[in-house]
Design an enzyme around this catalytic site. Structure first.
Site, PDB file in Angstrom:
ATOM      1  N   GLY A 320     -23.563  35.908  32.314  1.00 57.00           N
ATOM      2  CA  GLY A 320     -24.617  35.025  32.362  1.00 57.00           C
ATOM      3  C   GLY A 320     -24.832  33.845  31.341  1.00 57.00           C
ATOM      4  N   ASP A 321     -25.729  33.911  30.429  1.00 62.45           N
ATOM      5  CA  ASP A 321     -26.213  32.923  29.549  1.00 62.45           C
ATOM      6  C   ASP A 321     -25.914  33.840  27.987  1.00 62.45           C
ATOM      7  OD1 ASP A 321     -28.364  34.333  29.867  1.00 62.45           O
ATOM      8  OD2 ASP A 321     -29.818  32.967  29.478  1.00 62.45           O
TER       9      ASP A 321
END
Length: 399
Positions: A320-321
């Site tokens: 993801g981030d």
């Protein structure tokens, strides 16, 4: 009383030379064929393992959220790799999450049953816990072409030998044994040492020289297949250890690096720091500007993190981030909390998005030092993750 019919020496030598030559050539051809199949099978098995590792990375988020559609998207890169017949993703209870079967028919089911009777299985883990399993089944498509060429080349060798021995029977034995010895030497090196670069040198006997040419043609094909499999092996190895969007090392590569650095730091008595970097409000930016903009933000974030690395440091995108930075070694006089400063400074300039809009990146960073905050991977990650969330909550309370 009729005397028994006796054979002539010429006929005896003809039969002897014919039998010996036929046996030697058949054994050489079979040896090269089996050696090639064994080598290609080894590469195919390893490629299935690497494919399973790649697939495990791709379906990890889908298993976390129990999302079959995301799992199918995570498996999509594997569906284009030759030699993969079936993909199956199971959740942590052994229930199928998604499945893919190749639309192409298996060219040789018997070879598939013999060499790929069992799938390559990889357990998908997140934060040290098993969240599912991926199974990769292979088929015979990468082996059938080689086997077909090997059988045709072997048949051609046998036909050439049968014709050649009729002429060579009258020749002096040394003239026959020497070229056969060269062929046997090449077959021996191929079988024992996998020397697929070996070639039969030009021979003085035309028929055996043609035989050597056929064997060289078979070795050319085998060397080509070996090069192809090695190239595919390197490609899958890179895919299995790197994030396809940012080209940064992925979670699997990070886990390996962290274990190595803990072992080295523990032995040397040195310190290093682990920084857990998480983008603030990334989902909002992704929803507001689109997935292409979200990808651009992740790429920009990865580039700005890499720009802060020193020689010896390591950075990875773990999902993801979320990014991880290992600052190694850590100066004893350095306060670990100050290590996040260069990364925050690197976020000052806004990012130009694909549509022309700009967006200012903000991150929350949690720092943990080895061995102060943890002496094993799980403890270090937990400490850094907790520090990152504490900073994120502090920002929210200020707004």
């Amino acid at each position: 009383m009729t005397a028994p019919t006796r054979t002539t020496l010429q006929k005896l030598l003809s039969r002897f030379h014919f039998g010996v030559t036929l046996f030697a050539v058949a054994l050489s051809g079979l040896t090269i064929l089996l050696a090639g199949v064994a080598a290609l099978r080894g590469y195919a098995d390893r490629n299935l393992e690497l494919a399973a590792q790649l697939g495990a990375y791709g379906v990890e988020p889908a298993l976390v959220f129990n999302d079959p559609e995301a799992a199918r998207e995570g498996l999509d890169p594997l569906t284009h790799i030759p030699g993969i017949a079936r993909l199956l993703v199971l959740d942590d209870r052994g229930r199928p999450l998604t499945e893919w079967t190749s639309p192409h028919a298996d060219p040789a089911p018997l070879l598939t049953d013999l060499f790929f009777g069992k799938p390559s299985t990889m357990t998908v883990r997140r934060n040290g816990s098993a969240i599912g399993t991926i199974e990769v089944w292979g088929d015979s498509s990468t082996l059938t072409a080689y086997v077909r060429i090997g059988l045709l080349a072997g048949l051609g060798c046998l036909l050439v030998t049968a014709l050649g021995t009729i002429i060579l029977a009258r020749r002096f034995e040394y003239e026959l044994v020497k070229p056969l010895g060269e062929i046997a030497t090449v077959a021996h090196d191929v079988r024992l040492h996998r020397r697929f670069d070996k070639r039969v040198q030009p021979l003085g006997i035309a028929e055996l020289d043609r035989l050597g040419g056929d064997i060289n043609a078979l070795l050319d094909e085998l060397q080509g297949w070996q090069g192809h499999m090695e190239s595919e092996h390197r490609m899958l190895a890179h895919r299995a250890s790197h994030d396809p969007l940012t080209a940064m090392p992925n979670r699997a590569a990070f886990d390996e690096q962290l274990a190595q650095r803990i072992g080295k730091a523990g032995a040397d008595g040195t310190r290093f720091a682990l920084l857990f970097v998480d983008a603030d409000n990334f989902k909002l930016a992704n929803d507001s500007f689109g997935h292409a903009a979200g990808d651009a933000l992740l790429v920009a974030l990865s580039e700005r993190i890499k720009a802060t690395l020193r020689p010896g440091d390591f950075a990875a995108r773990i999902g993801g981030d979320e990014f991880i930075v290992l600052v190694d070694p850590l100066d004893p006089a350095t306060d670990p909390e100050t290590l996040a400063g260069p990364i925050r400074t690197g976020m000052a300039d806004p990012v130009v998005l694909p549509g022309g809009d700009t967006y200012r990146l903000a991150v929350s960073i949690g720092v943990a030092a080895f061995p102060t905050d943890g002496a094993d991977p799980a403890a270090l990650l937990t400490a850094a993750d907790a520090a990152m969330y504490a900073e994120k909550l502090a920002k929210r309370s200020q707004t």
